[in-house]
Write a protein that holds these residues in place. Structure first.
Motif, mmCIF file in Angstrom:
data_model
loop_
_atom_site.group_PDB
_atom_site.id
_atom_site.type_symbol
_atom_site.label_atom_id
_atom_site.label_comp_id
_atom_site.label_asym_id
_atom_site.label_seq_id
_atom_site.Cartn_x
_atom_site.Cartn_y
_atom_site.Cartn_z
ATOM 1 N N ILE A 44 0.876 -1.172 0.000
ATOM 2 C CA ILE A 44 0.000 0.000 0.000
ATOM 3 C C ILE A 44 0.913 1.221 0.000
ATOM 4 O O ILE A 44 1.778 1.351 0.880
ATOM 5 N N ASN A 45 0.740 2.102 -0.991
ATOM 6 C CA ASN A 45 1.650 3.249 -1.077
ATOM 7 C C ASN A 45 1.425 4.216 0.083
ATOM 8 O O ASN A 45 0.399 4.169 0.768
ATOM 9 N N GLY A 46 2.386 5.075 0.303
ATOM 10 C CA GLY A 46 2.359 5.977 1.452
ATOM 11 C C GLY A 46 1.182 6.931 1.451
ATOM 12 O O GLY A 46 0.632 7.257 2.498
ATOM 13 N N PHE A 47 0.800 7.397 0.258
ATOM 14 C CA PHE A 47 -0.334 8.321 0.171
ATOM 15 C C PHE A 47 -1.619 7.644 0.640
ATOM 16 O O PHE A 47 -2.386 8.203 1.423
ATOM 17 N N LEU A 48 -1.852 6.423 0.185
ATOM 18 C CA LEU A 48 -3.067 5.694 0.582
ATOM 19 C C LEU A 48 -3.041 5.343 2.064
ATOM 20 O O LEU A 48 -4.056 5.442 2.756
ATOM 21 N N ALA A 49 -1.868 4.941 2.569
ATOM 22 C CA ALA A 49 -1.751 4.626 3.998
ATOM 23 C C ALA A 49 -2.079 5.857 4.851
ATOM 24 O O ALA A 49 -2.787 5.754 5.860
ATOM 25 N N ASP A 55 -8.685 8.997 7.589
ATOM 26 C CA ASP A 55 -10.103 8.618 7.604
ATOM 27 C C ASP A 55 -10.513 8.049 8.954
ATOM 28 O O ASP A 55 -11.643 8.231 9.402
ATOM 29 N N LEU A 56 -9.592 7.338 9.615
ATOM 30 C CA LEU A 56 -9.894 6.740 10.921
ATOM 31 C C LEU A 56 -9.619 7.710 12.076
ATOM 32 O O LEU A 56 -9.961 7.415 13.218
ATOM 33 N N GLY A 57 -8.981 8.819 11.793
ATOM 34 C CA GLY A 57 -8.691 9.814 12.834
ATOM 35 C C GLY A 57 -7.541 9.407 13.739
ATOM 36 O O GLY A 57 -7.545 9.741 14.921
ATOM 37 N N ILE A 58 -6.538 8.684 13.179
ATOM 38 C CA ILE A 58 -5.373 8.279 13.962
ATOM 39 C C ILE A 58 -4.123 8.869 13.330
ATOM 40 O O ILE A 58 -4.170 9.396 12.213
ATOM 41 N N SER A 59 -3.002 8.773 14.030
ATOM 42 C CA SER A 59 -1.736 9.292 13.513
ATOM 43 C C SER A 59 -1.257 8.436 12.342
ATOM 44 O O SER A 59 -1.542 7.262 12.267
ATOM 45 N N GLU A 60 -0.535 9.087 11.430
ATOM 46 C CA GLU A 60 0.007 8.373 10.281
ATOM 47 C C GLU A 60 1.243 7.595 10.679
ATOM 48 O O GLU A 60 1.968 8.010 11.579
ATOM 49 N N PRO A 61 1.469 6.457 10.015
ATOM 50 C CA PRO A 61 2.652 5.633 10.368
ATOM 51 C C PRO A 61 3.956 6.290 9.949
ATOM 52 O O PRO A 61 4.001 7.088 9.080
#
Length: 61
Positions: A44-49, A55-61
């Motif tokens: 899964i590319n970084g943009f989609l991740a 969308d879930l309201g959490i921090s990005e990896p």
């Protein structure tokens, strides 16, 4: 990013698997009632991740 890494990240932030479809898994964040789909692709590319996490309201990896 590998799909399993993203799923571990999402689940570590309290999100739960809501249902499984043929091409996606749908995850639900019970703290803010937001849902999103995670595709079954191996990578899964970084943009989609980032979009999935937003969308879930959490921090990005």
């Amino acid at each position: 990013m590998k799909r399993q890494e993203l799923i571990r990240h999402v689940e570590s932030h309290g999100c739960r698997l809501l249902r499984e479809g043929g091409k996606h898994r749908v995850y639900f964040n019970p703290t803010n009632n937001q849902t999103t789909a995670i595709p079954r692709h191996r990578e899964i590319n970084g943009f989609l991740a980032g979009k999935i996490c937003r969308d879930l309201g959490i921090s990005e990896p």
